[in-house]
Design an enzyme around this catalytic site. Structure first.
Site, PDB file in Angstrom:
ATOM      1  N   CYS A   2       0.900  -1.148   0.000  1.00 51.54           N
ATOM      2  CA  CYS A   2       0.000   0.000   0.000  1.00 51.54           C
ATOM      3  C   CYS A   2       0.934   1.192   0.000  1.00 51.54           C
ATOM      4  CB  CYS A   2      -0.847   0.093   1.275  1.00 51.54           C
ATOM      5  SG  CYS A   2      -2.260  -1.053   1.294  1.00 51.54           S
ATOM      6  N   GLY A  28      -0.489   0.621  -5.102  1.00 47.63           N
ATOM      7  CA  GLY A  28      -1.853   0.136  -4.916  1.00 47.63           C
ATOM      8  C   GLY A  28      -2.813   0.813  -5.859  1.00 47.63           C
ATOM      9  N   ASN A 102       0.243   0.813   6.081  1.00 44.86           N
ATOM     10  CA  ASN A 102       0.833  -0.091   5.092  1.00 44.86           C
ATOM     11  C   ASN A 102       1.522  -1.219   5.844  1.00 44.86           C
ATOM     12  OD1 ASN A 102       3.851   0.068   3.087  1.00 44.86           O
ATOM     13  ND2 ASN A 102       2.119  -1.288   2.843  1.00 44.86           N
ATOM     14  N   GLY A 103       1.124  -2.436   5.544  1.00 54.23           N
ATOM     15  CA  GLY A 103       1.774  -3.570   6.188  1.00 54.23           C
ATOM     16  C   GLY A 103       0.782  -4.664   6.491  1.00 54.23           C
ATOM     17  N   TYR A 244      10.991  -5.573  -6.878  1.00 51.72           N
ATOM     18  CA  TYR A 244       9.833  -5.290  -7.716  1.00 51.72           C
ATOM     19  C   TYR A 244       9.015  -4.100  -7.267  1.00 51.72           C
ATOM     20  CZ  TYR A 244       5.059  -5.708  -9.506  1.00 51.72           C
ATOM     21  OH  TYR A 244       3.846  -5.443 -10.059  1.00 51.72           O
TER      22      TYR A 244
END
Ligand code: AMP
Length: 472
Positions: A2, A28, A102-103, A244
């Site tokens: 995210c 995202g 985020n996580g 990535y």
């Protein structure tokens, strides 16, 4: 996965938050949201889709205030549901709270059970709501907001980078192992917290530094304060961010991602040289790797696949046949560059193997004689429990297959994955300070049924370590 951003800026923030989210769109595409605070009220707008689909100038004009936060969501836990779009806003005893995360927590089930046993209810399945619940619970006992945030940081386990607004104070914190990225930047009149430095670049700002693992940042009208709340024996930065996930122009925990990928490309040639006419990427994820390979090998860099930049998300295609067609619209081969040629095709990773197989099919249809595949990560053998959408072992092509079996499956002439040693060397951070769970099946936090190398964490009293006066 995210993207998050928090900004305090005397010059207004809604457009800045929008630009920052735009820069973080790769993190995202499921939903986007912004909330702002004008000294009295919280404003919020969020929705399903890309940043450009969710916001327009009139909406942004309506998001008033000089402090706010934003989020782009990639669904991992919680699934693809409109109610999971962040940020979440809450009213708790006259305190106005907004939060974005985020996580992925690994102790969410036990924390949730604890609240549910006490009769509390949840509106969503997200970790974000759980984090807010912990903070308000702590606020109700301690009465002090900062103490509540610090206590919350102690009970969460897993990966978490959080931005949060409580009564107009912007907080940011990162898990003790630093699994998910977060950095701090400065603009002319403000401070920015963001998942990646590219968000700061988009605002014409300057990257100050990364938020340290276990650090709590508080930003108010007087500037920024920092507190170290937790110190772990080691770090566990997500290795897949470099491979990535992060943008190539991002600087993550001190390393420019583009440089890391160039180095990996060079290592791919050193480890598995091949005679070929050209080397080219799977666009865009393989580009920096392919340039690195080309420079090291002196094989000319030639693009043989062109990406349609205006392609929407392929999942909206209703059938498998439509999705197959969509790949052809997304990536078009340049026949002249492929006909009777032996090519090296470089990409970042193979997850399920379906993309590589399709792409090699397209290249062979266009006349390629040999397709030598070189991959910028070691084989992905295990799922991610810490926030990257890595499927189950059954879906991961390399989880139970040798490199030779994968080669056959994707129909490559030859296949080589970079070694873990070379990848770590290219990143320039010691392996003990990286999370390599998806590559080794060994995780930095305890996960039931999986191997772990536990990192002990010491909690501090959280006295101020640094102060940055930016306003007034
Ligand atoms: P596949 O092997 O068909 O699953 O596709 C792998 C490709 O998808 C990689 O080359 C990446 O460019 C991209 N990729 C890797 N991990 C992810 C992920 N977690 N979510 C979406 N795309 C990914």
């Amino acid at each position: 996965m995210c993207g998050i951003v928090g900004i305090r800026d005397a010059g207004g923030i809604s457009f800045s938050l929008y630009y920052a989210l735009y820069a973080l769109q790769h993190r995202g595409q499921e939903s986007a949201g912004i909330s702002t605070f004008d000294g009295t009220r919280l404003y919020k707008h969020k929705g399903q889709g890309l940043v450009s689909e969710v916001f327009d100038p009139a909406i942004l004009e309506g998001l008033s205030g000089n402090v706010g936060l934003g989020h782009v969501r990639y669904p991992t836990t919680g699934g693809n549901r409109p109610e999971n779009a962040q940020p979440f806003n809450f009213l708790f005893r006259d305190h106005l709270i907004s939060i974005a995360h985020n996580g992925n927590l690994v102790n969410d089930r036990e924390l949730r059970d604890d609240y549910e046993c006490r009769g509390q209810i949840f509106c969503t399945t997200t970790d974000t709501e759980l984090i807010a619940k912990i903070i308000t619970d702590e606020m109700s006992t301690s009465g002090n907001i900062e103490d509540a945030v610090k206590r919350c940081m102690r009970v969460l386990k897993g990966s978490f980078s959080v931005v949060m607004l409580i009564d107009g104070i912007l907080y940011g914190f990162r898990d003790p192992l630093g699994i998910k990225p977060m950095c701090i930047g400065k603009t002319e009149q403000g401070i920015v917290l963001a998942s990646e430095s590219v968000a700061i670049d988009a605002l014409g700002g300057t990257l100050i530094r990364d938020v340290q693992p276990g650090e709590l940042i508080c930003i108010d009208e007087n500037g920024m304060r920092s507190m170290q709340i937790a110190v772990a024996a080691r770090r566990a930065h997500c290795i897949f961010e470099y491979v990535y996930f992060a943008r190539a122009d991002a600087v993550l925990d001190g390393a420019l991602v583009y440089d890391v990928r160039l180095k990996i490309g060079a290592k791919l040639h050193e480890e598995a040289p091949v005679e070929a006419d050209t080397v080219g990427p799977v666009p865009d994820s393989g580009t920096a790797y392919a340039i690195g390979y080309s420079r090291r090998s002196s094989i000319p860099f030639v693009e043989s696949l062109l990406k349609n930049r205006y392609m929407g998300r392929t999942f909206i295609m209703p059938s498998q046949k439509e999705r197959e067609k969509a790949v052809r619209i997304k990536l078009n081969p340049i026949r002249k560059h492929l006909k009777d040629k032996s090519v090296v095709l470089v990409d970042d990773s193979i997850v399920r193997g379906t993309t590589s197989r399709r792409i090699i099919g397209i290249m062979r249809d266009a006349g390629a004689r040999e397709v030598h595949v070189r991959i910028g990560s070691p084989p992905i053998k295990a799922p991610c429990y810490l926030g990257v959408d890595m499927p189950t072992r059954e879906e991961l092509i390399a989880s139970d297959k040798s490199e030779e079996d994968v080669r056959k499956r994707i129909t490559a002439t030859s296949l080589h994955h970079v070694s873990l040693e070379a990848l770590v060397d290219a990143i320039g951070i010691e392996q003990k300070d990286l999370c390599t769970g998806c590559l080794t099946g060994c995780y930095p936090v305890t996960i039931s049924g999986e191997e772990s190398r536990f990192h002990s964490v010491e909690f501090l009293d959280g006295t101020y370590q640094a102060r940055l006066e930016l306003f007034g």
